[in-house]
Design a protein around this motif. Structure first.
Motif, PDB file in Angstrom:
ATOM      1  N   GLY A   7       5.596  -9.368   8.887  1.00 57.28           N
ATOM      2  CA  GLY A   7       5.254  -9.888  10.200  1.00 57.28           C
ATOM      3  C   GLY A   7       3.789 -10.099  10.390  1.00 57.28           C
ATOM      4  N   VAL A   8       3.466 -10.718  11.504  1.00 55.13           N
ATOM      5  CA  VAL A   8       2.075 -11.038  11.767  1.00 55.13           C
ATOM      6  C   VAL A   8       1.260  -9.795  12.025  1.00 55.13           C
ATOM      7  CG1 VAL A   8       2.621 -13.306  12.675  1.00 55.13           C
ATOM      8  CG2 VAL A   8       2.599 -11.367  14.230  1.00 55.13           C
ATOM      9  N   GLU A   9       1.944  -8.673  12.425  1.00 49.42           N
ATOM     10  CA  GLU A   9       1.186  -7.452  12.683  1.00 49.42           C
ATOM     11  C   GLU A   9       0.546  -6.927  11.411  1.00 49.42           C
ATOM     12  OE1 GLU A   9       4.549  -7.952  15.477  1.00 49.42           O
ATOM     13  OE2 GLU A   9       4.381  -7.796  13.307  1.00 49.42           O
ATOM     14  N   GLN A  10       1.170  -7.181  10.278  1.00 45.63           N
ATOM     15  CA  GLN A  10       0.706  -6.634   9.020  1.00 45.63           C
ATOM     16  C   GLN A  10      -0.339  -7.522   8.357  1.00 45.63           C
ATOM     17  OE1 GLN A  10       1.615  -7.939   5.800  1.00 45.63           O
ATOM     18  NE2 GLN A  10       1.004  -6.250   4.492  1.00 45.63           N
ATOM     19  N   MET A  11      -0.504  -8.763   8.894  1.00 48.05           N
ATOM     20  CA  MET A  11      -1.403  -9.725   8.261  1.00 48.05           C
ATOM     21  C   MET A  11      -2.847  -9.243   8.269  1.00 48.05           C
ATOM     22  SD  MET A  11       0.161 -12.320   7.082  1.00 48.05           S
ATOM     23  CE  MET A  11       1.746 -13.096   7.185  1.00 48.05           C
ATOM     24  N   GLU A  12      -3.514  -9.420   7.144  1.00 47.37           N
ATOM     25  CA  GLU A  12      -4.934  -9.134   7.050  1.00 47.37           C
ATOM     26  C   GLU A  12      -5.647 -10.431   6.725  1.00 47.37           C
ATOM     27  OE1 GLU A  12      -4.535  -4.609   5.282  1.00 47.37           O
ATOM     28  OE2 GLU A  12      -5.437  -6.213   4.123  1.00 47.37           O
ATOM     29  N   THR A 122       3.968 -18.595   5.294  1.00 45.21           N
ATOM     30  CA  THR A 122       4.280 -17.267   5.798  1.00 45.21           C
ATOM     31  C   THR A 122       3.913 -17.120   7.264  1.00 45.21           C
ATOM     32  OG1 THR A 122       3.970 -16.273   3.614  1.00 45.21           O
ATOM     33  CG2 THR A 122       3.775 -14.803   5.526  1.00 45.21           C
ATOM     34  N   ARG A 123       2.802 -17.676   7.668  1.00 42.11           N
ATOM     35  CA  ARG A 123       2.288 -17.462   9.018  1.00 42.11           C
ATOM     36  C   ARG A 123       2.820 -18.445  10.043  1.00 42.11           C
ATOM     37  NH1 ARG A 123      -4.041 -15.998   8.734  1.00 42.11           N
ATOM     38  NH2 ARG A 123      -3.652 -16.027  10.970  1.00 42.11           N
ATOM     39  N   PHE A 124       3.143 -19.663   9.633  1.00 37.40           N
ATOM     40  CA  PHE A 124       3.558 -20.684  10.587  1.00 37.40           C
ATOM     41  C   PHE A 124       5.066 -20.913  10.622  1.00 37.40           C
ATOM     42  CE2 PHE A 124      -0.745 -22.873   9.571  1.00 37.40           C
ATOM     43  CZ  PHE A 124      -1.421 -21.885  10.277  1.00 37.40           C
ATOM     44  N   VAL A 125       5.768 -20.616   9.525  1.00 31.75           N
ATOM     45  CA  VAL A 125       7.189 -20.959   9.450  1.00 31.75           C
ATOM     46  C   VAL A 125       8.055 -19.705   9.365  1.00 31.75           C
ATOM     47  CG1 VAL A 125       8.937 -22.336   8.253  1.00 31.75           C
ATOM     48  CG2 VAL A 125       6.551 -23.095   8.258  1.00 31.75           C
ATOM     49  N   ASP A 126       8.058 -19.099   8.196  1.00 28.22           N
ATOM     50  CA  ASP A 126       8.949 -17.973   7.908  1.00 28.22           C
ATOM     51  C   ASP A 126       8.375 -17.262   6.687  1.00 28.22           C
ATOM     52  OD1 ASP A 126      10.990 -16.252   7.217  1.00 28.22           O
ATOM     53  OD2 ASP A 126      12.566 -17.757   7.201  1.00 28.22           O
ATOM     54  N   LYS A 369      -1.285 -10.128  -1.354  1.00 28.26           N
ATOM     55  CA  LYS A 369      -1.802  -9.733  -0.047  1.00 28.26           C
ATOM     56  C   LYS A 369      -0.712  -9.759   1.026  1.00 28.26           C
ATOM     57  CE  LYS A 369      -6.120  -8.793  -0.810  1.00 28.26           C
ATOM     58  NZ  LYS A 369      -6.618  -7.413  -0.586  1.00 28.26           N
ATOM     59  N   GLU A 370       0.264 -10.625   0.848  1.00 31.00           N
ATOM     60  CA  GLU A 370       1.362 -10.723   1.807  1.00 31.00           C
ATOM     61  C   GLU A 370       2.463  -9.696   1.537  1.00 31.00           C
ATOM     62  OE1 GLU A 370       1.082 -15.539   2.667  1.00 31.00           O
ATOM     63  OE2 GLU A 370       2.640 -14.736   1.359  1.00 31.00           O
ATOM     64  N   GLY A 371       2.352  -8.971   0.428  1.00 33.98           N
ATOM     65  CA  GLY A 371       3.386  -8.020   0.070  1.00 33.98           C
ATOM     66  C   GLY A 371       4.523  -8.626  -0.703  1.00 33.98           C
ATOM     67  N   SER A 372       4.346  -9.861  -1.199  1.00 33.56           N
ATOM     68  CA  SER A 372       5.407 -10.558  -1.931  1.00 33.56           C
ATOM     69  C   SER A 372       5.234 -10.469  -3.437  1.00 33.56           C
ATOM     70  CB  SER A 372       5.451 -12.031  -1.510  1.00 33.56           C
ATOM     71  OG  SER A 372       5.709 -12.154  -0.130  1.00 33.56           O
ATOM     72  N   ALA A 373       4.213  -9.776  -3.902  1.00 37.37           N
ATOM     73  CA  ALA A 373       3.960  -9.552  -5.319  1.00 37.37           C
ATOM     74  C   ALA A 373       3.368  -8.152  -5.452  1.00 37.37           C
ATOM     75  CB  ALA A 373       3.008 -10.614  -5.871  1.00 37.37           C
ATOM     76  N   PRO A 374       3.415  -7.560  -6.645  1.00 37.80           N
ATOM     77  CA  PRO A 374       2.849  -6.215  -6.827  1.00 37.80           C
ATOM     78  C   PRO A 374       1.432  -6.093  -6.275  1.00 37.80           C
ATOM     79  CG  PRO A 374       4.024  -6.889  -8.803  1.00 37.80           C
ATOM     80  CD  PRO A 374       4.020  -8.077  -7.890  1.00 37.80           C
ATOM     81  N   LYS A 375       1.111  -4.920  -5.719  1.00 34.76           N
ATOM     82  CA  LYS A 375      -0.163  -4.722  -5.044  1.00 34.76           C
ATOM     83  C   LYS A 375      -1.368  -4.882  -5.959  1.00 34.76           C
ATOM     84  CE  LYS A 375       1.433  -1.743  -1.281  1.00 34.76           C
ATOM     85  NZ  LYS A 375       1.289  -0.420  -0.611  1.00 34.76           N
ATOM     86  N   GLY A 507      17.301 -15.979  -1.000  1.00 37.12           N
ATOM     87  CA  GLY A 507      17.340 -14.658  -1.601  1.00 37.12           C
ATOM     88  C   GLY A 507      16.351 -13.719  -0.925  1.00 37.12           C
ATOM     89  N   ASN A 508      15.130 -14.199  -0.713  1.00 39.21           N
ATOM     90  CA  ASN A 508      14.127 -13.373  -0.038  1.00 39.21           C
ATOM     91  C   ASN A 508      14.489 -13.162   1.428  1.00 39.21           C
ATOM     92  OD1 ASN A 508      11.276 -13.487   1.649  1.00 39.21           O
ATOM     93  ND2 ASN A 508      11.116 -12.249  -0.214  1.00 39.21           N
ATOM     94  N   LYS A 509      15.042 -14.191   2.034  1.00 40.28           N
ATOM     95  CA  LYS A 509      15.425 -14.103   3.452  1.00 40.28           C
ATOM     96  C   LYS A 509      16.516 -13.053   3.652  1.00 40.28           C
ATOM     97  CE  LYS A 509      16.257 -17.219   7.306  1.00 40.28           C
ATOM     98  NZ  LYS A 509      14.930 -16.940   7.882  1.00 40.28           N
ATOM     99  N   PHE A 510      17.470 -13.019   2.724  1.00 43.38           N
ATOM    100  CA  PHE A 510      18.552 -12.042   2.821  1.00 43.38           C
ATOM    101  C   PHE A 510      18.049 -10.641   2.500  1.00 43.38           C
ATOM    102  CE2 PHE A 510      21.841  -9.609   0.580  1.00 43.38           C
ATOM    103  CZ  PHE A 510      22.801  -9.520   1.572  1.00 43.38           C
ATOM    104  N   TRP A 511      17.229 -10.527   1.449  1.00 41.92           N
ATOM    105  CA  TRP A 511      16.772  -9.210   0.999  1.00 41.92           C
ATOM    106  C   TRP A 511      15.834  -8.552   2.011  1.00 41.92           C
ATOM    107  CZ3 TRP A 511      18.320  -6.084  -2.829  1.00 41.92           C
ATOM    108  CH2 TRP A 511      17.489  -5.027  -3.176  1.00 41.92           C
ATOM    109  N   CYS A 512      14.906  -9.361   2.557  1.00 46.11           N
ATOM    110  CA  CYS A 512      13.903  -8.810   3.481  1.00 46.11           C
ATOM    111  C   CYS A 512      14.260  -9.018   4.942  1.00 46.11           C
ATOM    112  CB  CYS A 512      12.530  -9.438   3.186  1.00 46.11           C
ATOM    113  SG  CYS A 512      11.924  -9.115   1.521  1.00 46.11           S
TER     114      CYS A 512
END
Length: 560
Positions: A7-12, A122-126, A369-375, A507-512
């Motif tokens: 979510g947008v709260e987590q965005m840096e 990620t920020r404007f759509v989904d 940075k978005e959490g979609s790949a290893p840190k 797949g990502n939509k269902f998983w997350c």
């Protein structure tokens, strides 16, 4: 991974800059805050650094588009459909490129963040949309890097036969060089790309000049072909031999080729987050890139169509000796045309590989940075380089190159990988258009004035809609030859990318458990620097400097 993590709260800040939205209730800003803003704006401190200048930004985008598609495939397009249809196809695709680059310019000028294509999704759509765009874009350029390694070995074999030195040796040399360049500062990368791209641009400019001299009869009069016949006199007679050849099927086939040739123009958006004064330099670079690319492609195809008949069998060979550039040079009396073009194409390969490694590593960094790949992919060293992203992309490129070797399954795995990545550029363009539509809708829904945008795309909403329609035609129509007669292999090769994209998104939509963001909840502020949006940042190309610039530098600036 939970929904709130997306979510947008987590965005840096995506560009290494803090969130200024709501931070200052008034215009009173302390000197300490202003100093910190300036440090971040100039690339000092942690995170990616803003060290790319306007000329770097322009050449990064040019470097991704002027390559073998222009030097070799342009001749094949004319041989397939004639010069008339070729001009139509490249012209239509060129207008579409201008539309999506105008959309990209509006978003990147307002919110200049690295890896903008997937970050905006990620920020404007989904969040799932950004996840899909990021991984598709990363995969596309990673496999393209492998393709450049394969091509590099073939180009070197023009001078040094494979019997003397295997092609894989040169591929290793090139991947080491490209990785080393991308592990240095972004400024060093930008400077390297500037000069590599400049060589290509100057080569095209010289070709245009030589072509006009040949057409005008100043050089190459009475050229004798290899079979002893006299080459036809260049001009309208050659062009009119078959300007519209092959009917609709011919036009459709080169329409697809033209689209592939323009891919890479979006790199200007990827680099926006590491550019000095993006509010000023991004729109300038976008305008310059479009007109220069369109000018080069249109003039090049026109000259080839006026100089070489469409039915010349060598146009479709795809070799250096049969390159339309080489043939025009040779007909004009420049006998070393093959060596010249081989060197230029080698530079084009290095440039494309350099830009591809840069773009894919930044896309992977944004995903982290978005959490979609290893840190650990989010790690950036003190020079502002995402080291692990660069190394991971290089490794994937090397693995894809290995499966291209004839000793390993005759390279069939690589052919599938290349087919899988070939259409992802169009998906990225569709993503840009969808992001722009959502950006405008959210901007309006939140009660903001469009006139306050630092750069306005006056083509909205026609531009993004036109981009989506053209890309849809290309993506759905590219495999039309697989239906008559029907070929399972050709069908899968053409359309295997589409279910792959759908699987990534849903797949990502269902998983997350992500949802399409409400317009009023779209984050339009995080990552915007006070310096970028509220103050004018001096540009290195001031009027005084321009007046004092030497004449030869002014000539170079015309092209770069």
């Amino acid at each position: 991974m939970s929904k709130t993590e997306y979510g947008v709260e987590q965005m840096e800040s995506y560009s290494g800059q803090p969130d200024y939205s709501g931070k200052h209730e008034t215009s009173e800003i302390t000197s300490e805050e202003l100093r910190n803003d300036n440090e971040l704006s100039t690339g000092q401190g942690e995170g990616l650094q803003r060290n790319l200048q306007a000329r770097h930004l322009t050449m990064i985008s040019l470097g991704g588009t002027i390559g073998t598609g222009l030097f070799l495939a342009s001749g094949a397009s004319i041989g397939t459909a004639g010069p008339g249809y070729s001009l139509v196809a490249y012209g239509l695709i060129g207008t579409m490129v201008y539309c999506f680059m105008s959309s990209l310019g509006e978003m990147t000028t307002y919110l200049p963040i690295t890896g903008s294509i997937n970050a905006y999704g990620t920020r404007f759509v989904d969040p799932a949309f950004g996840f899909m765009l990021g991984w598709v874009y990363w995969f596309s350029w990673s496999i393209t890097l492998a393709a450049e390694l394969v091509a590099a070995g073939l180009i070197i074999s023009y001078w040094i036969p494979e019997e003397q030195c295997p092609a894989w040796v040169w591929a290793v040399v090139f991947i080491v060089v490209l990785t080393s360049l991308n592990l240095t500062t972004v400024k060093a990368y930008g400077e390297t790309e500037y000069w590599l791209s400049l060589i290509k641009v100057l080569a095209v400019a010289i070709f245009i000049i030589v072509g006009f001299l040949y057409i005008g009869g100043a050089v190459g009069a009475g050229f004798i072909e290899e079979d002893g016949s006299v080459a036809p006199k260049p001009g309208s007679a050659v062009f009119n031999m078959g300007p519209f050849h092959g009917g609709f099927a011919g036009l459709a086939s080169i329409f697809l080729n033209a689209g592939f040739s323009f891919q890479g123009a979006e790199l200007v958006g990827i680099a926006a987050g590491e550019t000095k004064n993006p509010r000023k330099n991004v729109p300038r670079a976008i305008r310059q890139v479009f007109w220069r690319i369109l000018l080069f492609y249109i003039l090049t195809i026109t000259i080839i169509g006026l100089c070489i008949p469409y039915n010349d069998p060598t146009l479709s060979d795809g070799t250096i000796a049969s390159s339309p550039f080489t043939r025009v040079f040779v007909r004009a009396g420049i006998k070393v045309g093959g060596d010249i073009m081989n060197a230029v194409i080698l530079v084009a390969i290095l440039s494309a590989g350099n830009s591809g490694l840069y773009a894919s590593s930044r896309a992977l960094h944004t995903l982290s940075k978005e959490g979609s790949a290893p840190k650990f992919f989010g790690y950036v060293n003190r020079w502002g380089v995402p080291v692990w992203c660069v190394l991971a992309t290089s490794l994937v490129g090397c693995l894809a190159f290995i499966v291209s070797l004839p000793q390993i399954g005759k390279g069939q795995v690589y052919e599938w990988l290349l087919s899988l990545s070939s259409t992802t550029g169009f998906i990225a363009w569709v993503g840009i258009a969808i992001n722009h539509i959502r950006f405008r809708m959210a901007y309006k829904a939140q009660g903001r004035n469009i006139q306050d945008l630092p750069f306005i795309s006056h083509l909205y909403p026609f531009g993004p809609i036109y981009t989506i329609l053209i890309c849809a035609v290309i993506l759905l129509g590219q495999g039309y030859t697989a239906f008559s007669p029907f070929s399972v292999k050709a069908f899968l090769s053409a359309y295997i990318t589409l279910p792959f994209v759908v699987l990534l998104y849903f797949g990502n939509k269902f998983w997350c458990k992500t949802k399409i963001l409400k317009l009023v909840d779209v984050d339009l502020d995080t990552g915007r620097s006070f310096i970028d949006t509220s103050m004018h940042v001096s540009d290195t190309g001031s009027e005084t400097e321009k007046k004092n610039t030497k004449w030869w530098k002014k000539i170079i600036h015309i092209f770069a």
